[in-house]
Design a protein around this motif. Structure first.
Motif, mmCIF file in Angstrom:
data_model
loop_
_atom_site.group_PDB
_atom_site.id
_atom_site.type_symbol
_atom_site.label_atom_id
_atom_site.label_comp_id
_atom_site.label_asym_id
_atom_site.label_seq_id
_atom_site.Cartn_x
_atom_site.Cartn_y
_atom_site.Cartn_z
ATOM 1 N N ALA A 19 0.811 -1.222 0.000
ATOM 2 C CA ALA A 19 0.000 0.000 0.000
ATOM 3 C C ALA A 19 0.842 1.269 0.000
ATOM 4 O O ALA A 19 0.442 2.280 -0.585
ATOM 5 N N VAL A 20 2.022 1.214 0.623
ATOM 6 C CA VAL A 20 2.817 2.424 0.828
ATOM 7 C C VAL A 20 3.831 2.671 -0.290
ATOM 8 O O VAL A 20 3.976 3.801 -0.765
ATOM 9 N N THR A 21 4.539 1.632 -0.723
ATOM 10 C CA THR A 21 5.621 1.852 -1.695
ATOM 11 C C THR A 21 5.156 2.459 -3.019
ATOM 12 O O THR A 21 5.929 3.213 -3.635
ATOM 13 N N PRO A 22 3.944 2.177 -3.513
ATOM 14 C CA PRO A 22 3.542 2.848 -4.763
ATOM 15 C C PRO A 22 3.448 4.362 -4.644
ATOM 16 O O PRO A 22 3.514 5.072 -5.650
ATOM 17 N N MET A 23 3.310 4.879 -3.401
ATOM 18 C CA MET A 23 3.248 6.330 -3.220
ATOM 19 C C MET A 23 4.633 6.969 -3.347
ATOM 20 O O MET A 23 4.744 8.179 -3.549
ATOM 21 N N CYS A 24 5.674 6.168 -3.188
ATOM 22 C CA CYS A 24 7.041 6.656 -3.390
ATOM 23 C C CYS A 24 7.339 6.571 -4.877
ATOM 24 O O CYS A 24 8.001 5.642 -5.357
ATOM 25 N N ASN A 25 6.856 7.545 -5.599
ATOM 26 C CA ASN A 25 6.749 7.419 -7.045
ATOM 27 C C ASN A 25 6.603 8.809 -7.637
ATOM 28 O O ASN A 25 5.763 9.596 -7.187
ATOM 29 N N GLY A 26 7.413 9.114 -8.640
ATOM 30 C CA GLY A 26 7.324 10.424 -9.276
ATOM 31 C C GLY A 26 5.974 10.693 -9.903
ATOM 32 O O GLY A 26 5.522 11.840 -9.964
ATOM 33 N N ASP A 298 13.121 6.056 -4.717
ATOM 34 C CA ASP A 298 11.855 5.557 -5.269
ATOM 35 C C ASP A 298 12.070 4.257 -6.037
ATOM 36 O O ASP A 298 11.302 3.295 -5.904
ATOM 37 N N THR A 299 13.110 4.227 -6.863
ATOM 38 C CA THR A 299 13.401 3.039 -7.669
ATOM 39 C C THR A 299 13.790 1.859 -6.793
ATOM 40 O O THR A 299 13.378 0.718 -7.049
ATOM 41 N N ALA A 300 14.582 2.123 -5.739
ATOM 42 C CA ALA A 300 14.998 1.047 -4.840
ATOM 43 C C ALA A 300 13.796 0.448 -4.109
ATOM 44 O O ALA A 300 13.676 -0.786 -3.992
ATOM 45 N N LEU A 301 12.901 1.289 -3.625
ATOM 46 C CA LEU A 301 11.714 0.794 -2.916
ATOM 47 C C LEU A 301 10.833 -0.034 -3.837
ATOM 48 O O LEU A 301 10.233 -1.029 -3.410
ATOM 49 N N LEU A 302 10.740 0.392 -5.101
ATOM 50 C CA LEU A 302 9.967 -0.380 -6.076
ATOM 51 C C LEU A 302 10.503 -1.802 -6.174
ATOM 52 O O LEU A 302 9.742 -2.779 -6.104
ATOM 53 N N HIS A 303 11.812 -1.942 -6.320
ATOM 54 C CA HIS A 303 12.413 -3.265 -6.467
ATOM 55 C C HIS A 303 12.389 -4.046 -5.160
ATOM 56 O O HIS A 303 12.149 -5.260 -5.155
ATOM 57 N N ILE A 304 12.666 -3.371 -4.040
ATOM 58 C CA ILE A 304 12.660 -4.061 -2.743
ATOM 59 C C ILE A 304 11.301 -4.682 -2.464
ATOM 60 O O ILE A 304 11.197 -5.822 -1.982
ATOM 61 N N ASN A 305 10.244 -3.938 -2.766
ATOM 62 C CA ASN A 305 8.894 -4.457 -2.531
ATOM 63 C C ASN A 305 8.653 -5.742 -3.315
ATOM 64 O O ASN A 305 8.202 -6.761 -2.760
ATOM 65 N N TYR A 306 8.957 -5.720 -4.614
ATOM 66 C CA TYR A 306 8.737 -6.911 -5.436
ATOM 67 C C TYR A 306 9.655 -8.066 -5.014
ATOM 68 O O TYR A 306 9.250 -9.225 -4.985
ATOM 69 N N ARG A 340 0.055 1.104 -8.788
ATOM 70 C CA ARG A 340 0.976 1.850 -9.643
ATOM 71 C C ARG A 340 0.347 2.151 -10.998
ATOM 72 O O ARG A 340 0.529 3.246 -11.548
ATOM 73 N N ALA A 341 -0.375 1.196 -11.541
ATOM 74 C CA ALA A 341 -1.051 1.424 -12.819
ATOM 75 C C ALA A 341 -2.134 2.487 -12.672
ATOM 76 O O ALA A 341 -2.321 3.328 -13.561
ATOM 77 N N PHE A 342 -2.850 2.471 -11.541
ATOM 78 C CA PHE A 342 -3.903 3.465 -11.286
ATOM 79 C C PHE A 342 -3.312 4.861 -11.169
ATOM 80 O O PHE A 342 -3.842 5.830 -11.745
ATOM 81 N N ILE A 343 -2.204 4.989 -10.434
ATOM 82 C CA ILE A 343 -1.535 6.289 -10.288
ATOM 83 C C ILE A 343 -1.063 6.790 -11.651
ATOM 84 O O ILE A 343 -1.233 7.962 -11.997
ATOM 85 N N ALA A 344 -0.468 5.888 -12.425
ATOM 86 C CA ALA A 344 0.025 6.270 -13.743
ATOM 87 C C ALA A 344 -1.109 6.720 -14.657
ATOM 88 O O ALA A 344 -0.964 7.674 -15.424
ATOM 89 N N ALA A 345 -2.258 6.038 -14.577
ATOM 90 C CA ALA A 345 -3.397 6.393 -15.427
ATOM 91 C C ALA A 345 -3.876 7.813 -15.126
ATOM 92 O O ALA A 345 -4.209 8.576 -16.045
ATOM 93 N N ARG A 346 -3.889 8.189 -13.858
ATOM 94 C CA ARG A 346 -4.311 9.550 -13.487
ATOM 95 C C ARG A 346 -3.320 10.585 -14.024
ATOM 96 O O ARG A 346 -3.720 11.638 -14.531
ATOM 97 N N THR A 347 -2.042 10.288 -13.911
ATOM 98 C CA THR A 347 -1.033 11.222 -14.407
ATOM 99 C C THR A 347 -1.091 11.326 -15.926
ATOM 100 O O THR A 347 -0.926 12.413 -16.495
ATOM 101 N N MET A 348 -1.324 10.202 -16.600
ATOM 102 C CA MET A 348 -1.412 10.228 -18.062
ATOM 103 C C MET A 348 -2.596 11.057 -18.535
ATOM 104 O O MET A 348 -2.515 11.749 -19.552
ATOM 105 N N ARG A 349 -3.701 10.996 -17.800
ATOM 106 C CA ARG A 349 -4.856 11.843 -18.168
ATOM 107 C C ARG A 349 -4.489 13.316 -18.050
ATOM 108 O O ARG A 349 -4.904 14.139 -18.876
#
Length: 389
Positions: A19-26, A298-306, A340-349
Motif C-alpha cells: 500500500a505504501v511503496t507505490p506512493m514513493c513514485n514520481g 523511489d526506484t529502490a523501494l519499487l524493487h525491494i517491494n517486489y 501503480r497502474a492506477f496512479i500512472a493512469a491519473r497522471t497520463m490523463r
C-alpha cells in the motif's frame, strides 16, 4: 489451518509495503495541475487578459531539418496571439533545403526572421552558439526556446505559456513529450522525468529541464553571460540554463493542456545519444545529489517491494509450507502493480498521454537497469565525444 503470530506479522508487513511503496513514485508526486495553480487557468477567457500579456520572441535552431521546419514551423506561425510575436530561426550551416523552406515562409510571414552561424565555428557548442545568437537578436524580453522538430498542441499554446510570463517569474517550463506514435517507453520515461523535474521546480529550486518548451527572460540570460560557463559541452543547453539561472519561487510550471508541445518520434540512435549526453551533462550540474537521491530511493523501494514479495512467496511454498504467506505475497504483487497502474493512469490523463496502464509496472522497473546501462556506457566512452574540439 492454524495461523500463528509470525504469519500474521509477515502478512501485515507485506500488505503495508504493497500500500505504501507505490506512493514513493514520481507519478504520484506529479506537479500541481493548472487548475490548482493561482492565475494559471487560462481556459476561461485567455483573450480577456491578452492586453496584459507580453510580446514574445520564439527562438529555435536548425541543422539539416528542412522537412521538420516545413511541417512544424507553419503551426508556430499560425498561433493566435494578440500582443504579437516573432520567430527567429538560427541555421547551423545546413546543407539541405532549409534555406529554401525558410525563404518561402518568410515571404508569407513578416514576423519570421532567420540568421546563421558560420561553418568555421570551433571549440564550442554550435547549438549553444546558435541559441545565444538567436536570444541576442530577440526584440522582446520574454523568449521561448523550442526546436524545429516540435509542434504546439493548440493554437493557444503561446497565449497559455505567456500567462506565466509575469513579473514574479524568470523561467517558465512547459510540458513536452514525443508524438503518440513513438515507442511507449520513450513517452513513459519522458513523462516520469517531467513529473520529477516539474515538481521540484514548484517545491524548491528547479534542477534541470527535459523538454523543448521553455520561456525565459532575455535580460537574465544576457546579463549573466549566457552559456559562458558550459559553452564547450556539446549538449545540455536546456539543462544548463535552468540549473544556472533558476531561483526559488521564480520558476513557473505550465501544465494546462494548451501549453503542451509534441516532438517528432526520435530514432533509436538519437534517443540513445541523448541519454549518453545527459550522463555527461549531469556531472556539471548543481543540486544533483538531492534530485538523484529521491529518484534512486523511489526506484529502490519499487524493487525491494517486489523482491520481498517473490522471496517470501518462494520460501513459504518451498521451505515453510505456509500457503497463507504465499497467497498474501502473491496478492501483494498484484495490489502493488494495480496501484501503480492506477496512479500512472491519473497522471497520463493530466498530460494527455495514451499508454496502457498494464505495462507501467514493467516500464518502471526497466528505468533502473536502463540508467545503469547508460552509466556504464558513459564510463567507458571517450569523454572527448561530449565536448567541442
Amino acid at each position: 489451518m492454524n495461523v500463528d503470530i509470525m504469519t500474521i506479522t509477515i502478512c501485515g508487513i507485506l500488505l503495508l509495503l504493497a500500500a505504501v511503496t507505490p506512493m514513493c513514485n514520481g507519478l504520484f508526486r506529479r506537479p500541481r495541475s493548472f487548475h490548482m495553480q493561482a492565475g494559471a487557468d487560462v481556459s476561461a477567457a485567455p483573450t480577456a487578459h491578452a492586453t496584459a500579456l507580453p510580446a514574445i520572441s520564439i527562438v529555435m535552431t536548425t541543422h539539416d531539418m528542412a522537412c521538420e521546419l516545413e511541417r512544424n514551423l507553419p503551426l508556430l506561425l499560425a498561433q493566435d496571439y494578440k500582443p504579437g510575436f516573432e520567430i527567429i530561426v538560427v541555421d547551423e550551416s545546413s546543407t539541405d533545403r532549409t534555406d529554401d523552406v525558410l525563404t518561402m515562409l518568410k515571404h508569407k510571414h513578416p514576423n519570421l526572421y532567420t540568421t546563421f552561424i558560420p561553418k568555421s565555428s570551433h571549440y564550442l557548442s554550435r547549438r549553444k552558439l546558435a541559441l545565444t545568437i538567436g536570444i541576442k537578436a530577440a526584440k522582446h524580453e520574454w523568449v521561448i526556446l523550442t526546436d524545429a522538430d516540435c509542434r504546439p498542441e493548440s493554437e493557444r499554446w503561446l497565449t497559455t505559456m505567456a500567462t506565466h510570463c509575469t513579473d514574479e517569474n524568470d523561467i517558465v517550463l512547459g510540458y513536452t513529450n514525443y508524438e503518440h506514435n513513438s515507442k511507449r517507453f520513450y513517452r513513459f520515461e519522458r513523462m516520469l522525468n517531467a513529473c520529477y523535474l516539474m515538481r521540484k521546480a514548484q517545491k524548491s529550486v528547479a534542477y534541470r529541464y527535459n523538454g523543448n518548451n521553455m520561456a525565459m527572460r532575455k535580460s537574465v540570460f544576457m546579463n549573466r553571460n549566457g552559456f559562458l560557463k558550459n559553452l564547450k559541452y556539446l549538449r545540455g543547453e536546456y539543462d544548463f540554463i535552468v540549473n544556472e539561472y533558476a531561483e526559488k519561487g521564480r520558476t513557473a510550471v505550465a501544465t494546462h493542456p494548451d501549453s503542451f508541445i509534441r516532438q517528432d518520434c526520435p530514432s533509436s540512435k538519437t534517443w540513445n545519444n541523448s541519454h549518453l549526453f545527459y550522463m555527461e551533462t549531469r556531472r556539471h550540474l548543481d543540486r544533483s545529489l538531492s534530485y538523484r537521491l529521491l529518484f534512486d530511493a523511489d526506484t529502490a523501494l519499487l524493487h525491494i517491494n517486489y523482491i520481498i514479495d517473490v522471496a517470501l512467496a518462494t520460501c513459504a511454498l518451498l521451505i515453510w509450507n505456509n500457503i497463507v504467506i504465499a497467497a498474501v505475497a502473491t496478492l501483494c504483487i498484484a495490489i502493488t502493480a494495480f496501484i501503480r497502474a492506477f496512479i500512472a493512469a491519473r497522471t497520463m490523463r493530466m498530460f494527455g498521454e495514451r499508454i496502457s496502464p498494464i505495462t507501467i509496472p514493467l516500464m518502471e522497473m526497466r528505468m533502473m537497469w536502463q540508467n545503469a546501462w547508460f552509466m556504464l556506457r558513459h564510463r567507458i566512452s571517450d569523454k572527448y565525444d561530449f565536448i567541442r574540439r
